[in-house]
Scaffold this active site. Structure first.
Site, mmCIF file in Angstrom:
data_model
loop_
_atom_site.group_PDB
_atom_site.id
_atom_site.type_symbol
_atom_site.label_atom_id
_atom_site.label_comp_id
_atom_site.label_asym_id
_atom_site.label_seq_id
_atom_site.Cartn_x
_atom_site.Cartn_y
_atom_site.Cartn_z
ATOM 1 C CB CYS A 56 -7.226 -7.868 -1.743
ATOM 2 S SG CYS A 56 -5.681 -8.180 -0.946
ATOM 3 C CB CYS A 60 -5.040 -4.183 5.240
ATOM 4 S SG CYS A 60 -3.538 -5.270 4.335
ATOM 5 C CB CYS A 63 -7.186 -2.106 2.466
ATOM 6 S SG CYS A 63 -7.129 -2.232 0.629
ATOM 7 C CB CYS A 100 2.297 4.703 -9.036
ATOM 8 S SG CYS A 100 3.707 5.961 -8.809
ATOM 9 C CB CYS A 131 6.241 3.273 -9.138
ATOM 10 S SG CYS A 131 6.016 2.653 -7.315
ATOM 11 C CB CYS A 191 8.167 3.502 -3.639
ATOM 12 S SG CYS A 191 6.737 4.612 -3.128
ATOM 13 N NE ARG A 263 4.331 9.731 -4.354
ATOM 14 C CZ ARG A 263 5.032 8.450 -4.653
ATOM 15 N NH1 ARG A 263 4.477 7.705 -4.166
ATOM 16 N NH2 ARG A 263 5.919 8.779 -5.367
#
Ligand code: SAM
Ligand code: DTB
Ligand code: SF4
Length: 347
Positions: A56, A60, A63, A100, A131, A191, A263
């Site tokens: 990616c 972040c 991550c 998901c 999701c 979400c 969650r």
């Protein structure tokens, strides 16, 4: 008495005051509100699959999938429809009601959206709720996914607006809000939650929850992740959050967004069972089930089955327009209470 009316006008000071309540008082209030809106013994069960891993371009700081950090995650291209379908069937067989799918993109290209739409159609065909979390979406991309049958779009605000720039530099908070608007406009459920334990202050945890609770509508699902520290990421080695502060965050989320599913998301593998039990009492009513999150570990299935038994929890059965998605992560007990919890109580 707790204030049970659903509000969209919480101030940061009010939210901070909830965090500052004596722990038992906060849990009592949160649990009382929880019971008014939900079955306190039912937990919604989702399974997560990384359909496109690593590589990616974003930065972040938490991550493991950011290409710029050396975390040992091997980049993989988008999985085929057949391969995802096989995993979705296995998740359904294991008792998940929602599937998901996560992709390590800043945002998908239009051709990626068409491929994911095909995957969504196939997974939906199994009778699972769907999701996806694919990064930033345009309005047209959100419409395409909605047309394919995508029920939820996961897009987290992650932290308070004023702390965001300390964690992520390659996009703005407003970009996240814009995608959420496109998702809502397309008619999908949102979400949306965040991560705690990234070095933010309590006031900033309050800021995250206040922002979530003052969105145009409360996200239907609110994932609260505890930072999973991964070697090679900038946040690895940061001081861990006090587990009771994590429980407080769940409790405040429950109080602010009474009807949403909260969650207990990433971080359960690092969490004591007793802390998880407190989170369920405080209002968490959804988990990821299965041995892996996207790239990091999750409690193994046997452990979660045992935890459900020990706490007398049962998986939530999701009622869809035309059918019921049966969730039963435990062995069926014909002589039991009929809720799939394996208990011996009479029906
Ligand atoms: N790339 C897309 C995005 O960022 O929106 C989708 C995938 S991204 C991995 C989904 C979410 O996973 C992030 O928003 C973050 O909340 C969560 N996440 C990622 N790494 C994490 C970690 N180490 N600990 C806890 N949560 C994490
Ligand atoms: C969310 O809020 N948490 C999940 C899901 N949405 C996509 C992701 C957790 C990822 C944890 C780190 C990893 O496994 O790579
Ligand atoms: Fe990329 Fe999402 Fe990870 Fe950020 S959280 S680096 S956008 S995969």
């Amino acid at each position: 008495m707790p204030d049970t009316a659903t509000r969209h006008d919480w101030t940061r000071a009010e939210v901070a005051a909830l965090f500052a309540l004596p722990f038992n008082e906060l849990l009592h209030r949160a649990h009382s509100v929880h019971r008014e809106h939900h079955d306190p013994n039912a937990v919604q069960v989702s399974t997560l699959l990384s359909i496109k891993t690593g590589g990616c371009p974003e930065d972040c700081a938490y991550c493991p999938q950011a290409a710029r950090y050396d975390t040992g995650v091997q980049a993989q291209k988008l999985m085929s429809v057949e391969a995802v379908l096989e995993r979705a069937q296995a998740a359904k067989d294991a008792g998940a009601s929602r599937f998901c799918m996560g992709a390590a993109w800043r945002g998908p290209k239009d051709r990626d959206v068409l491929k994911v739409a095909e995957i969504v159609r196939a997974v939906k065909g199994l009778g699972l709720e769907t999701c996806a979390t694919l990064g930033m979406l345009s309005g047209a991309q959100a419409d395409t996914l909605k047309s394919a049958g995508l029920d939820y779009y996961n897009h987290n605000l992650d932290t308070a607006p004023e702390f965001y720039g300390e964690v992520i530099h390659t996009r703005q908070y407003q970009d996240r809000l814009d995608t959420l608007e496109h998702v809502r406009h397309a008619g999908m459920k949102t979400c949306c939650g965040g991560i705690v334990g990234m070095g933010e202050s309590r006031d900033q945890r309050a800021g995250l929850l206040q922002t979530l609770a003052t969105l145009p509508e409360h996200p239907q699902s609110v994932p609260i992740n505890q930072l999973v520290q991964v070697e090679g990421t900038p946040l690895n080695g940061i001081e861990a959050l006090d587990p009771f502060e994590f429980v407080r965050t769940i409790a405040v989320a429950r109080l602010l967004m009474p009807a949403s599913m909260v969650r207990l998301s990433a971080g359960r593998q690092q969490m004591d069972d007793a802390v998880q039990a407190l989170c369920f009492f405080a209002g968490a009513n959804s988990i990821f089930y299965g041995e892996k999150l996207l790239t990091t570990g999750n409690p193994d299935v046997e452990h979660d089955r045992a935890l459900f038994r020990r706490l007398d929890l049962h998986p939530l059965q999701v009622v869809e327009e035309s059918s019921t998605v049966h969730a039963d992560i435990l062995e069926t007990d014909a002589a039991g209470c009929g809720q799939g919890c394996g208990c011996s109580a009479a029906a």
